[in-house]
Design an enzyme around this catalytic site. Structure first.
Site, mmCIF file in Angstrom:
data_model
loop_
_atom_site.group_PDB
_atom_site.id
_atom_site.type_symbol
_atom_site.label_atom_id
_atom_site.label_comp_id
_atom_site.label_asym_id
_atom_site.label_seq_id
_atom_site.Cartn_x
_atom_site.Cartn_y
_atom_site.Cartn_z
ATOM 1 N N ALA A 52 -4.558 -0.209 -10.066
ATOM 2 C CA ALA A 52 -5.970 -0.603 -10.209
ATOM 3 C C ALA A 52 -6.880 0.595 -10.375
ATOM 4 O O ALA A 52 -6.698 1.628 -9.728
ATOM 5 C CB ALA A 52 -6.408 -1.416 -8.999
ATOM 6 N N HIS A 111 -5.915 -3.313 0.611
ATOM 7 C CA HIS A 111 -4.496 -3.071 0.339
ATOM 8 C C HIS A 111 -4.016 -1.800 1.036
ATOM 9 O O HIS A 111 -2.927 -1.762 1.592
ATOM 10 C CB HIS A 111 -4.249 -2.986 -1.178
ATOM 11 C CG HIS A 111 -4.062 -4.321 -1.816
ATOM 12 N ND1 HIS A 111 -3.321 -4.497 -2.962
ATOM 13 C CD2 HIS A 111 -4.490 -5.555 -1.468
ATOM 14 C CE1 HIS A 111 -3.330 -5.781 -3.288
ATOM 15 N NE2 HIS A 111 -4.038 -6.437 -2.405
#
Lengths: 174, 174, 174
Positions: free
Chosen positions: A35, A49
């Site tokens: 990402a 995360h």
């Protein structure tokens, strides 16, 4: 080496299950984060995360060149989270020749997986299903659905196991 | 007591299957309707659901407080249709602290299910999968997908059986 | 005669698998194409499908009247690709009485399938799941999701086998 693909909709428990599978293996464990932190919402998701992983993983941030990332560290298990962002990055960086680039990257990835297959025990890919709604009115979205479909079919075809996640439940489909 | 969750896309036969499962049990049967009749389209849908149930169920209309609704009547079987509307109601009523409220409601619901577990034979929840398309451009929609994902994972985790409906076919996934 | 339905999201490998299933049967094989070439994007998709089929199939282009198309040629196997476009065509042609028309067409289709059941070995339908995302804000889209849901449930109910495709993997659900 075993290749595992985890797919499903948004917020279905894909990353949680992938991490659980990865933590069954011994350290060192590598986490490849694809990402790009382009806005606050995605930064917040990344932060969550990171928190979930604690120090159970060595994190490599690599938004495009998965092959180099895979060769960087010796690992018992590698978790790649996720192909969805990776495909999106390649599409946005190569609006004119994304199809050609993605095919090249997929083949390179397959080669690299072969190279690390003796020293690595497990490689886990996380991806998304994005084509189960109404056909998007936006052309870039339609292109993306097809491109990610291509990626998912390729990775599924070279995977030993494929799981569909639904409401937090893993369903083995290969 | 057995807890059952039925999930799937729109117009896949979720309510029909849920009703079929419920009608396998003896009366009294309770139906908890969570939809708010805010426009003609939803009113029409509600009307169709009422017609489908005939007088096979005692209907309780409760858009938020499922725990109270569950304690209202003695029932062999309770059908809650659906978590999708319930989650949407809580989100729209609590735009600033929906996460906190939903966690509180889920824990309260779990407690209540324990309380009624001796007198009730079956509790059936209907929900939707809403995260299998392109990530919505609308922020409230993205919040909703995540919130409903949380609800579905929670209810699936306390359920004895989970079914995915597809094209009218039930697929047992737990 | 065996009736098979193949469903799943966009770009999941539905047509590829359907064609593989069809090519297991001897020639003559019939392919009923329901798409209308209304823009360049769909024309390109049609062109790719034509290329995939080579001369392994007799192609019949019929966007609405599936029953006539099914009666046109003697075939060992018929592939109908896809119910998604077919439903869309009927909806767009009959904005005021699409529900009535679709019910009539489905019953006619069922009758025709019975008629050809002795001379045809296999009929394969391809369709899409379109209701697994956020409820569309566009009313016509919501109508379409419900209408295609109706079609899918009907065809699944008269099918001997139903497959869900995900990331190129076929999962038998009936």
């Amino acid at each position: 080496m075993k290749i595992v693909l985890i797919t499903g909709g948004q917020a279905c428990g894909k990353s949680t299950y992938a991490q659980k599978l990865a933590e069954m293996e011994k350290k060192p464990r590598v986490y490849i984060a694809t990402a790009r932190p382009y806005d606050e919402e995605i930064k917040e998701k990344i932060r969550k995360h990171v928190e979930m992983r604690k120090n159970n993983f060595i994190t490599i941030e690599e938004s495009v060149d998965l092959s180099s990332a895979l060769l960087k560290e010796k690992a018992e298990v590698v978790l790649i989270d996720c192909l969805t962002m990776w495909t999106s990055n390649i599409l946005l960086d190569n609006e004119n020749n994304y199809e050609e680039i993605i095919e090249k990257e997929l083949l390179k990835l397959k080669d690299t997986l072969k190279k690390i297959s003796k020293k690595t025990k497990k490689v886990i890919f996380v991806t998304n299903e994005v084509g189960w709604g109404i056909i998007p009115s936006n052309k870039l979205s339609r292109i993306y659905v097809n491109l990610l479909g291509r990626v998912n079919k390729f990775i599924a075809s070279i995977s030993d196991e494929v799981y569909m996640m639904m409401s937090g439940i893993e369903v083995k489909i290969k």
